[in-house]
Design a protein around this motif. Structure first.
Motif, PDB file in Angstrom:
ATOM      1  N   ILE B 119       0.679  -1.122   0.008  1.00  0.00           N
ATOM      2  CA  ILE B 119       0.020  -0.010   0.033  1.00  0.00           C
ATOM      3  C   ILE B 119       0.896   1.288   0.104  1.00  0.00           C
ATOM      4  O   ILE B 119       0.256   2.262   0.075  1.00  0.00           O
ATOM      5  CB  ILE B 119      -0.873   0.225   1.078  1.00  0.00           C
ATOM      6  N   GLY B 120       2.111   1.045  -0.115  1.00  0.00           N
ATOM      7  CA  GLY B 120       2.972   2.322  -0.147  1.00  0.00           C
ATOM      8  C   GLY B 120       3.472   2.940   1.233  1.00  0.00           C
ATOM      9  O   GLY B 120       4.253   3.887   1.088  1.00  0.00           O
ATOM     10  N   TYR B 121       3.398   1.889   2.182  1.00  0.00           N
ATOM     11  CA  TYR B 121       3.813   2.347   3.549  1.00  0.00           C
ATOM     12  C   TYR B 121       5.110   1.701   3.698  1.00  0.00           C
ATOM     13  O   TYR B 121       4.910   0.749   4.327  1.00  0.00           O
ATOM     14  CB  TYR B 121       2.873   2.115   4.463  1.00  0.00           C
ATOM     15  N   ASN B 122       5.938   1.950   3.206  1.00  0.00           N
ATOM     16  CA  ASN B 122       7.433   1.429   3.441  1.00  0.00           C
ATOM     17  C   ASN B 122       7.948   1.499   4.836  1.00  0.00           C
ATOM     18  O   ASN B 122       8.649   0.587   5.181  1.00  0.00           O
ATOM     19  CB  ASN B 122       8.486   1.848   2.617  1.00  0.00           C
ATOM     20  N   THR B 123       7.413   2.493   5.686  1.00  0.00           N
ATOM     21  CA  THR B 123       8.050   2.489   6.967  1.00  0.00           C
ATOM     22  C   THR B 123       7.506   1.424   7.801  1.00  0.00           C
ATOM     23  O   THR B 123       8.050   0.659   8.553  1.00  0.00           O
ATOM     24  CB  THR B 123       7.135   3.748   7.605  1.00  0.00           C
ATOM     25  N   PRO B 191      -5.730   6.530   9.651  1.00  0.00           N
ATOM     26  CA  PRO B 191      -6.855   6.707   8.606  1.00  0.00           C
ATOM     27  C   PRO B 191      -6.593   6.425   7.165  1.00  0.00           C
ATOM     28  O   PRO B 191      -7.392   5.651   6.807  1.00  0.00           O
ATOM     29  CB  PRO B 191      -7.177   8.261   9.009  1.00  0.00           C
ATOM     30  N   VAL B 192      -5.120   6.477   6.902  1.00  0.00           N
ATOM     31  CA  VAL B 192      -4.934   6.194   5.506  1.00  0.00           C
ATOM     32  C   VAL B 192      -4.914   4.620   5.444  1.00  0.00           C
ATOM     33  O   VAL B 192      -5.384   4.060   4.524  1.00  0.00           O
ATOM     34  CB  VAL B 192      -3.452   6.639   5.116  1.00  0.00           C
ATOM     35  N   ILE B 193      -4.278   3.900   6.306  1.00  0.00           N
ATOM     36  CA  ILE B 193      -4.300   2.708   6.255  1.00  0.00           C
ATOM     37  C   ILE B 193      -5.759   1.979   6.282  1.00  0.00           C
ATOM     38  O   ILE B 193      -6.067   1.111   5.690  1.00  0.00           O
ATOM     39  CB  ILE B 193      -3.160   1.898   7.578  1.00  0.00           C
ATOM     40  N   ARG B 194      -6.414   2.367   7.229  1.00  0.00           N
ATOM     41  CA  ARG B 194      -7.983   1.964   7.371  1.00  0.00           C
ATOM     42  C   ARG B 194      -8.483   1.970   5.939  1.00  0.00           C
ATOM     43  O   ARG B 194      -9.352   1.418   5.512  1.00  0.00           O
ATOM     44  CB  ARG B 194      -8.371   2.782   8.517  1.00  0.00           C
TER      45      ARG B 194
END
Lengths: 141, 393
Positions: B119-123, B191-194
């Motif tokens: 989902i583009g959350y490399n952290t 909120p973005v991940i959800r």
């Protein structure tokens, strides 16, 4: 005797049931009954089809349907014997989708025809794999 | 006008390590059907297994998957023990349980990292894999290997857990527990991940039953099935723990199941370490009689099933293997349909199809450590500074 064992004996009087250990049962039944027993185990009693095994043994080709009764942790393995010269059995892929891939796999690796399977195309082997070579048969070189 | 288009993903996937071919049939941005082709990676394990001895097969089935490299041998040895009616010593049962749960934690963290990456959350990816290292270090300490542990054999296990290992494990587990707590909070609060995970790729309960899905994929769809509870083996009935079940069936539920299962795994390992019994770790075996046996374990992805037909000799007559992904991947035919193309990549990954990749963070050259974790961190900061300076120019 377990409740399910009693019910199976009532519904299918001709079955042979062998208890291997407290949670492992092996049921031998004629191949013409497979749809009926699959319907009973999956639809009525809510067992999950885990996998199907095909074995080329001395007595013919054995097809083993491993049904899992999750609430008791019991495996009910339904065995049918097929004629080695022309192995054929009815599909159960319309009863449970879980049978769809494995029937294709047994068809290509062991040469068992599943009558009525809607999509009997190779699953694992390449498209140009010879149609008369079955790697899991005993005579395969 | 027919505006259907086909988007092929694979066979050589740009993101995933293993060849699988998904044919997405789309109308505009919406996926209307999915065709799955597998078989690019078929290695003929069932064929090979018939020609190997019971001693050799655990090493073969271990290589089915780099991540489930404890589940497959464990299911196999249980199948042989079922066929031969072999009793395993108590201590071996506890050690098997500990290994199995460690494997679950590292696999779930691996999945979490990949999900973050997708989902583009490399952290999320970097952090999850950082804490996964701790688990791999434990494995290296106990078994000598970070993957392919070679621990299980028919009748017991090959290595014992020493007292000094227990202290290190407890310390590492505390750290992992803290990290997983942090991930759980971060993911549920973000909120973005959800927005990316909630209500996406829903697999309703009745479809899950029809496809016979297993593991976290089933438990996220409201099916409370878990081999460890249903058919207790090893030491699972000796310690207290709970099954994690959610009803929603979406990707978020799958993530929640995996995160919360890490806590249960830690609970199980702690319980096992607390009352690890003394004694032998293997039984001596004379011969395996003719017969048949079924072994099943709950791998991180779901139920692993092994069936063995024995002939009285030293090798099996037939060995059937069913990995959990075999059932789970097929359910994508349903779960992807009706959502956008962007969601498909995530939904396909949400059942956790198998990957095998483990890279060391420590670089060795000529037997000497070259970079440590701190060095790499420092280098990464330096590079960021350099990039920033370039942007300011």
């Amino acid at each position: 005797m377990r409740e399910l064992e009693r019910e199976i004996r009532e519904r299918f009087p001709e079955v042979e049931i062998f208890q291997h250990s407290p949670r492992r049962f092996y049921i031998t039944i004629g191949k013409e009954k497979i749809r009926e027993i699959a319907q009973f185990l999956f639809k009525e009693r809510g067992l999950r089809l885990s996998i199907i095994t095909g074995i080329d043994s001395r007595d013919g080709i054995e097809i083993l349907y491993h049904f899992s009764e999750d609430k008791t942790g019991t495996y009910w393995t339904v065995k049918v014997f097929l004629d080695k010269a022309k192995p054929k059995v009815d599909t159960i892929s319309d009863i449970t989708k879980a049978a769809s891939w494995i029937e294709r796999e047994i068809w290509e690796l062991l040469g068992v025809e599943f009558i009525g399977h809607p999509n009997l195309v190779p699953l694992l082997t390449a498209e140009d794999w010879p149609k008369d070579k079955f790697p899991l048969r005993r005579d395969y070189e | 006008m027919n505006n259907r288009r086909i988007i092929p993903i694979g066979p050589y996937h740009p993101l995933q390590e293993e060849p699988e071919f998904f044919k997405l049939i789309v109308e505009g941005e919406k996926v209307v059907a999915l065709e799955i082709n597998i078989g690019y990676n078929h290695r003929g394990h069932e064929f090979l297994s018939q020609k190997m001895t019971y001693e050799q097969i655990p090493y073969l089935v271990e290589r089915i998957c780099g991540i489930c490299s404890n589940s497959h041998p464990l299911a196999f040895v249980q199948a042989v023990e079922d066929a031969g009616k072999i009793e395993v010593p108590e201590r071996a049962k506890y050690i098997r349980t500990i290994n199995h749960e460690l494997e679950r934690i590292h696999s779930h963290l691996l999945w979490l990292g990949l999900a973050g990456h997708f989902i583009g959350y490399n952290t999320v990816w970097m952090w999850a894999w950082k804490y996964r290292e701790l688990v791999l270090d434990i494995f290296e300490m106990i078994t000598g290997n970070r993957n392919h542990y070679a621990m299980n054999k028919v009748g017991g296990v090959r290595w014992d857990i020493k007292d000094e290992h227990i202290l290190v494990m407890e310390k590492s587990l505390n750290e992992v527990e803290k990290a997983v707590g942090m991930f759980t909070k971060a993911i549920l609060d973000d909120p973005v991940i959800r927005a990316r995970l909630e209500g996406v790729g829903v697999l309703p309960k009745e479809v899950a039953i029809d496809y016979g899905v297993v593991g976290p994929t089933a438990r996220a769809s409201g099916l409370a099935i878990d081999v460890r509870k249903d058919d207790p083996h090893a030491a699972y009935d000796r310690v207290a723990w709970d099954i994690v079940v959610f009803e929603e069936g979406d990707v978020l539920a799958k993530a929640k199941v995996r995160l919360l299962e890490c806590f249960e795994s830690i609970k199980i390992i702690r319980g096992c370490l607390k009352d690890l019994p003394k004694g032998e770790i293997e039984t001596k075996i004379d011969e395996i009689p003719p017969g048949e046996g079924i072994g099943r374990t709950e791998a991180p992805r779901g139920e692993v099933f092994h069936y063995v037909r024995t002939s009285g000799g030293n090798f099996p007559l037939r060995h059937k293997i069913r990995a959990p992904s075999y059932m789970n991947i097929a359910s994508n035919e349903y779960a992807c349909v009706g959502y956008s193309i962007a969601d498909a990549a995530l939904t396909l990954a949400a059942v956790d199809p198998c990957y095998c990749c483990t890279e060391r963070l420590v670089v060795f050259e000529d037997g000497k450590k070259r970079f440590s974790y701190d060095d790499i961190l420092r280098m990464s900061w330096e590079k960021t500074e350099k990039l920033k300076a370039r942007m300011r120019r």
